[in-house]
Design an enzyme around this catalytic site. Structure first.
Site, mmCIF file in Angstrom:
data_model
loop_
_atom_site.group_PDB
_atom_site.id
_atom_site.type_symbol
_atom_site.label_atom_id
_atom_site.label_comp_id
_atom_site.label_asym_id
_atom_site.label_seq_id
_atom_site.Cartn_x
_atom_site.Cartn_y
_atom_site.Cartn_z
ATOM 1 C CD GLU A 185 -2.961 1.038 2.190
ATOM 2 O OE1 GLU A 185 -4.227 1.455 2.121
ATOM 3 O OE2 GLU A 185 -2.613 0.841 3.191
ATOM 4 N N GLY A 319 2.957 2.018 11.141
ATOM 5 C CA GLY A 319 2.670 1.279 12.219
ATOM 6 C C GLY A 319 2.399 -0.132 12.094
ATOM 7 C CG MET A 321 0.125 -3.319 4.973
ATOM 8 S SD MET A 321 -0.838 -1.804 4.361
ATOM 9 C CE MET A 321 -2.043 -2.692 3.344
ATOM 10 C CD GLU A 322 -4.810 -1.775 5.190
ATOM 11 O OE1 GLU A 322 -5.639 -1.403 4.575
ATOM 12 O OE2 GLU A 322 -4.086 -1.857 6.008
ATOM 13 C CG ASN A 323 -0.484 -6.788 3.816
ATOM 14 O OD1 ASN A 323 -0.269 -6.080 3.041
ATOM 15 N ND2 ASN A 323 0.638 -7.026 5.009
ATOM 16 C CG HIS A 355 -6.200 0.703 12.521
ATOM 17 N ND1 HIS A 355 -6.837 1.913 12.615
ATOM 18 C CD2 HIS A 355 -5.661 0.612 11.302
ATOM 19 C CE1 HIS A 355 -6.566 2.527 11.445
ATOM 20 N NE2 HIS A 355 -5.925 1.663 10.587
ATOM 21 C CD GLU A 356 -3.294 -2.197 10.744
ATOM 22 O OE1 GLU A 356 -3.720 -2.556 9.331
ATOM 23 O OE2 GLU A 356 -2.973 -1.317 11.107
ATOM 24 C CG HIS A 359 -7.827 -1.693 7.760
ATOM 25 N ND1 HIS A 359 -8.626 -0.866 6.920
ATOM 26 C CD2 HIS A 359 -6.718 -1.133 8.379
ATOM 27 C CE1 HIS A 359 -7.852 0.465 7.018
ATOM 28 N NE2 HIS A 359 -6.935 0.339 7.798
ATOM 29 C CD GLU A 378 -5.988 3.640 6.739
ATOM 30 O OE1 GLU A 378 -6.144 3.130 7.934
ATOM 31 O OE2 GLU A 378 -5.263 2.772 5.947
#
Length: 953
Positions: A185, A319, A321-323, A355-356, A359, A378
């Site tokens: 991203e 911080g 990443m939501e892969n 948070h992740e 997502h 986001e």
């Protein structure tokens, strides 16, 4: 690829079917300029071989879209490069003889078309400026027919933190081990494999990774099988993904270990980390299990993959990443040691996991159509952190921290250089710049305001409707607003679930209609367009005349040009309470001005109850005086959040000339009685910057007077703090904050205690167990002497506890010793002893240090070109450094020096970045503030000198 050369090209194509007999074109891809001016080439684009390039826009054509990628990737962790084959199934939507897709800084070869009539070579043109390849067929690809293209590719593992990049870590014995991981991203998948690298081109991915037996490979999906290849290599085959965007693809080759558990819904959760830190993963594993189960139930949509991995990556820029199925984190964002990590570490780790995992629904399952609506990803994920943790981890009291996000957003949103939440973007730098406080924090705050306005149940029903309606699709703003409108219509009920039906039935019985609100028509889109399509936020002026409340709205803007505030009108869901009752009253303000009528006379009114709305309030006439009186005599009559918002509002209003500084300072006097975290920290947040401006000027007397005032204001609260780890999370976070402040400000009891503890800790060679919450205060005092600093550095170098390392590093940047500060920045850039990922934090901390601010600015200038290459133009890391190093200057001379540096840059080296405009505006605002308010501040402090002897500050 480095300097135009590609290193060794490992042969692994034995596993691919034999297409090597076909004669094809081989073409190296150069890096190209990173920043085109706009989305269309000014002149007809010319490919690298001098031929016309058949496409002139930055966005790809929609004549062809990918259905499925077969990817085989072979990274070599010794030569630090990789090779691969991509076979892409295409959906042809219009007859064409050209396939345009993305590839960046890679060598492309052996490109063929697999058509119904057989295999044939494709000619390849390259246009590096837009990172594009054109594959030219000598016959037309016909609409509706199925085709595949196959490309071989080779590149170096990236030196940066994005694309397919190399990382490393050091074991306790000093051995350096390499890993390779991905961060795609927003626009970096194209640097790892040729692809249609835009979020709307969703496809399925089947991935194979070739590796040495000493490593493992993980990807979005579970591994199905491992095949032995000639030469002792192994090839891991992963299951095919669900339909998803390229930026969510992920794979890691490493020697990580893992721990696993299964959720109540049957999803396998694993946490991966380097072997010596695997014992710090238990907390994250439990949190992930709990949170994935929560989201599964809350969204009423099962998590669609069989597993979810969380990997702690030693070198990681952002911080987390939501892969999809393989979320990646900084080690400090995932690893937790119950004995050595603090309350704020626990809060931070839990929030980032929340948070992740949010997502996986908001962003992965339903994705914005283009990056202009990034906030749909986001803003929602940031908002869901607080919704999920409030229910799953009530002991963390996340509500105590949400308000801070809105204040941070307002900081940038009050500048003319701000942008609407939804704003057009084209090139990669502009896209990177969208990952800012406006998309994340303002996005979350306006969603919170909407939830408060519609009611939590109606809001939940609406967002579930949105997720179900657009699963595996791409959306724009209006899709969300439509899903939140008419939730009790017959269509919506057909889509809904039991909870939805019960809600609408209950409200129909109560109101006699299927509406859950009293207004005849609730146009969610009309309201929310005013918050997402125009930048900034409103200042509501409230004037009470007897029983009449006069309201007016304007844009809150820190500028000396009042014409810039004109033409803005918001639909504002106002809330207010009065001295006469605890009831929260509501009113939707749709016009510039309006009038409300009270049933009785009141002593005070407080608008924006709990600051659930994203707006500021100015109490005209006697309004602020009545608020000051309320806070002085009965501050607990309103909530801690209400008090925090009053502190923030009044000091911000000083900066736009609506309120005199002495009024704001009179209000601050009540803080001597304040104990709640949000109000206390906001008090610091408004008062500390005043002396920070003075530290960068020669005005020691006034600066020390101001520091003395703040210490006196909070003295009782500071002196009441125990040097232990007792209390709730909020109490513990507040204790760390207060003791750190008191020690930095040389409050004698604090310095004496911290010095004693540091000496005992040092004498024990760091083995003595210190209460975690007080370690920052202790380390900061220890770092003041060269011996203490060197001892801390030695502990930093050898520690495997991520939270301890993080605190030691922060404390070391607060030292008075300039040679140490300079050395830290240089070492962080070098990246061996101190990680380069931490450089932005180090530079900004040094920039805030009164002994280091000039060093940080000089370092930023001297290393600018290295920094923008490593961290990428437009990235949050770069803007954080630019703003963090410059935002406390307040002289015209310094503004001129900063301007002359940034004016010397070209567009390719960042001259057009938004953070540069923000910097200029912030310094101009600081200059105006100092010119206007210094005499007032001096007079007020003289008058209110508290009758206590001050410490030598």
């Amino acid at each position: 690829r480095r300097n135009g050369k590609v290193r060794g090209f490992p042969v692994f194509l034995a596993t691919m079917f034999p297409l090597l007999l076909v004669l094809v074109v081989s073409i190296p891809l150069s890096s190209g300029a990173q920043i085109p001016n706009q989305g269309q080439a000014k002149d007809l684009p010319v490919a690298t071989n001098g031929e016309p390039f058949p496409w002139d826009r930055m966005r790809l054509p929609i004549t062809i879209s990918p259905l499925h990628y077969d990817l085989t990737i072979h990274p070599n962790l010794t030569t630090l490069d990789f090779t691969g084959v991509a076979r892409i199934s295409l959906d042809v939507q219009e007859d064409t003889s050209t396939v345009v897709l993305h590839a960046k800084q890679m060598h492309i070869s052996n490109v063929v078309l697999l058509a119904p009539e057989g295999i044939r070579p494709l000619r390849v043109l390259e246009y590096p400026r837009f990172h594009q390849l054109a594959l030219l067929s000598d016959s037309v690809l016909i609409k509706g027919r199925k085709y595949e293209v196959q490309l071989e590719f080779a590149a170096n593992l990236s030196d940066s933190f994005h694309g397919f990049y190399k990382g490393s870590y050091r074991t306790s014995s000093g051995e350096v081990r390499a890993i390779a991981s991905t961060q795609f991203e927003a626009t970096f998948a194209r640097g790892a494999f040729p692809c249609f690298d835009e979020p709307a081109f969703k496809a399925n991915f089947t991935i194979r990774i070739i590796r040495e037996p000493r490593h493992i490979a993980i990807s979005n999906m579970p591994k199905v099988t491992t095949v032995e290849l000639p030469g002792g290599l192994l090839e891991d085959h992963f299951d095919t993904t669900v339909k998803m965007s390229t930026y969510l693809v992920a794979y890691i080759v490493s020697d990580f270990l893992s721990v696993s558990k299964t959720t109540n819904h049957g999803v396998k959760i694993s946490v991966y980390a380097v072997p010596e830190k695997i014992d710090q993963t238990a907390f994250a594993l439990d949190a992930a299990v709990k949170l994935l189960d929560f989201y599964d139930d809350y969204f009423d949509i099962p998590y669609p993959l069989p597993k979810q991995d969380l990997a702690a990556i030693p070198d990681f820029q952002s911080g987390a990443m939501e892969n999809w199925g393989l979320t990646t984190y900084r080690e400090t964002g995932l690893l937790f040691d119950p004995d050595r990590s603090s309350a704020s570490d626990k809060l931070g780790i839990t929030k980032v996991i929340a948070h992740e995992l949010a997502h996986q629904w908001f962003g992965n399952l339903v994705t914005m159509e283009w990056w202009n609506d990034l906030w749909l990803n986001e803003g929602f994920a940031k908002f869901m952190e607080f919704i999920s943790l409030d229910i799953t981890y009530p002991e963390l009291h996340v509500d105590d921290f949400f308000l801070g996000k809105c204040f941070e957003a307002m900081e940038v949103d009050s500048l003319t250089s701000s942008h609407p939440v939804s704003t057009p973007v084209e090139n990669p730098t502009q896209i990177q710049e969208m990952f800012d406080d406006v998309s994340y924090d303002k996005g979350a705050c306006i969603l919170n305001m909407l939830r408060d306005f519609l009611g939590p149940e109606a809001f939940e029903i609406g967002i579930i409707r949105y997720l179900k309606r657009y699963s595996y699709q791409n959306t724009v703003n209006s899709h969300l607003w439509e899903s939140l409108t008419d939730i009790c219509s017959s269509d919506a009920l057909d889509e809904g679930r039991m909870k939805h039906t019960e809600f609408c039935s209950k409200h129909k019985l109560q109101s006699g209609s299927s509406k859950w609100y009293s207004d005849d028509e609730l146009d969610v889109r009309a309201i929310m367009d005013t918050w997402t399509l125009q930048e900034g936020f409103p200042l509501v002026t409230v004037e009470v005349k007897g029983r009449e409340i006069r309201l007016s709205q304007e844009r809150f803007l820190r500028t000396d040009n009042p014409s810039l505030t004109e033409g803005f009108v918001w639909q504002i869901p106002l809330t207010y309470m009065t001295s006469a009752s605890n009831t929260v009253h509501r009113f939707l303000l749709k016009t510039k001005t309006d009038v409300l009528y009270l049933p009785e006379d009141v002593d005070w009114v407080k608008f924006n109850v709990n600051m659930s709305g994203y707006y500021m309030v100015h109490y005209a006439g006697e309004g602020w005086n009545s608020i000051i009186k309320l806070l002085q005599y009965n501050h607990t009559a309103i909530s801690g959040n209400d008090r925090a918002s009053l502190i923030q509002n009044v000091f911000q209003l000083v900066s736009v000339g609506k309120v005199r500084l002495d009024t704001a300072l009179e209000l601050s006097l009540y803080l001597s009685k304040e104990t709640e975290i949000m109000a206390v920290t906001q008090g610091f947040g408004e008062l500390v910057p005043l002396y920070k401006l003075m530290e960068k000027r020669d005005m020691t007397v006034l600066e020390n007077q101001m520091k003395g005032y703040i210490v006196d204001l909070f003295r009782n609260l500071i002196d009441r703090q125990e040097w232990s780890d007792s209390g709730s999370v909020s109490e513990r976070v507040l204790r760390s904050y207060l003791l750190l402040f008191a020690c930095v400000r040389n409050h004698p009891p604090c310095v004496a205690k911290a010095t004693q503890l540091f000496n005992q800790w040092k004498d024990s060679d760091g083995t003595m167990s210190l209460p975690v919450d007080i370690t920052m205060a202790v380390f900061v005092i220890g770092a003041r002497s060269p011996e203490g600093w060197d001892f801390l550095f030695e502990k930093y170098r050898t520690s495997m506890q991520m939270s301890v390392k993080s605190r030691i590093k922060s404390a070391m940047t607060v030292t008075y010793l300039q040679d140490k500060l300079k050395w830290m920045m240089e070492q962080s850039l070098h990246g061996e002893v101190m990680k380069t990922q931490d450089l932005p934090d180090v530079v900004v901390s040094v920039g805030r240090n009164p002994h280091g601010y000039k060093l940080a600015w000089d370092f930023l200038r001297a290393n600018w070109h290295t920094l923008i290459k490593k961290f990428d133009l437009g990235s949050h890391s770069v803007s954080y450094m630019v703003i963090g190093v410059t935002n406390q200057y307040s002289t015209r001379e310094m503004l001129q020096e900063i301007r002359s540096f940034f004016d010397s840059l070209t567009e390719e080296t960042g001259s057009k970045m938004r953070c540069i405009q923000q910097t200029y505006e912030t310094i101009e605002d600081n200059i105006r503030w100092m010119d206007t308010n210094l005499p007032l501040l001096q007079a007020w402090l003289n008058k209110h000198q508290l009758r206590r002897p001050h410490e030598d500050l």
